[in-house]
Design an enzyme around this catalytic site. Sequence first.
Site, PDB file in Angstrom:
ATOM      1  N   VAL A 118       6.270 -36.412   9.554  1.00 37.35           N
ATOM      2  CA  VAL A 118       6.617 -35.167   9.110  1.00 37.35           C
ATOM      3  C   VAL A 118       6.400 -34.777   7.819  1.00 37.35           C
ATOM      4  O   VAL A 118       7.446 -35.398   6.577  1.00 37.35           O
ATOM      5  CB  VAL A 118       7.729 -33.910  10.276  1.00 37.35           C
ATOM      6  N   CYS A 119       5.623 -33.858   7.317  1.00 36.24           N
ATOM      7  CA  CYS A 119       5.916 -33.715   5.663  1.00 36.24           C
ATOM      8  C   CYS A 119       5.821 -35.041   5.312  1.00 36.24           C
ATOM      9  O   CYS A 119       4.724 -36.013   5.118  1.00 36.24           O
ATOM     10  CB  CYS A 119       6.549 -32.864   5.832  1.00 36.24           C
ATOM     11  N   THR A 120       6.652 -35.388   4.028  1.00 38.34           N
ATOM     12  CA  THR A 120       6.683 -35.852   3.118  1.00 38.34           C
ATOM     13  C   THR A 120       7.174 -37.691   4.129  1.00 38.34           C
ATOM     14  O   THR A 120       7.349 -38.281   2.597  1.00 38.34           O
ATOM     15  CB  THR A 120       8.082 -35.916   1.784  1.00 38.34           C
TER      16      THR A 120
ATOM     17  N   THR B 106       0.238 -34.467   4.385  1.00 36.74           N
ATOM     18  CA  THR B 106       1.072 -34.271   3.351  1.00 36.74           C
ATOM     19  C   THR B 106       2.022 -32.226   2.935  1.00 36.74           C
ATOM     20  O   THR B 106       0.649 -31.692   3.509  1.00 36.74           O
ATOM     21  CB  THR B 106       2.075 -35.055   2.664  1.00 36.74           C
TER      22      THR B 106
END
Length: 297
Positions: free
Chosen positions: A68-70, A88
Amino acid sequence: MSLVSPSGGPVTASSGVRLGPTVAAEGLGPIDTLVVPGSPALPQGRIDQALLSLVEGLAGRAARVASVCTGAFVLAELGLLDGRRATTHWRHAAALSRRYPRVRVEPDVIHVRAGQCYTSAGITAGIDLALALVEDDHGPRAARDIARELVMFLRRPGGQSQYSTALSGSAAPDSPLRAVTEAVLADPAADHSLNTMSRAATVSSRQLTRLFRTELETTPARWVEQARLDRATQLLLDGLSVTATARRSGFGSDETLRRVVARQLGTTPTEYRQRFTSTASTASAQNRTGAPVREDS
């Protein structure tokens, strides 16, 4: 579900929220899905070796791995994304691509599946990813029911621009509707008449209508209208004029757009933009007057 950390025990997130208790890897049984969250430190290259070792060991035991995300920076550092498509948060996509040139970074998508690796964009895109995983495991109907319960979009086909789609917008991967709905979402302004969609699905118009009713619980025309309305609302929030929005979303004329917005949303295109472009301005106006603000177009 289990929360895992290198040493177990409670973990304090960057926001100050305490998570836990977490368990160490030794306390885990079989792993179906490993999800790696993001952190502000990861794009800056501050990736803890203990974390890398933990994820590497768990990934080798998991049926699939997601970020998730970074969190994608952790997967990339371990080489799990080499030669694969990945995404990302848009703010860090360039850094991910620069640091890991073997990763095919796509900065304008919500989530990506590449083999058994899944990556998602910003934090809330983790919800989109979770719905996709539910769909893979339990089918589109289950994912659609969850999306409705959460008042979530089932699938956002655009990119980080946050284009939405109809809540009922997902057909089964092997359904003739899949290619049809994806074509509509990719270009709502194109010709999506019943005959055109029937040819694309290689079924009769009558069979296409039956499929829409059975799988998506609507009609082809209503589904297309909803997809166009979803695109139109985003274009309005992006600052386009009513005329440009009508043209690019597939409604054609200002009047058609106004009629659909009034029927489905109970407002006008201009009012919609004024109400939702800035929540802060609306809230402050409510606080001053003690009542919701009405904005005339």
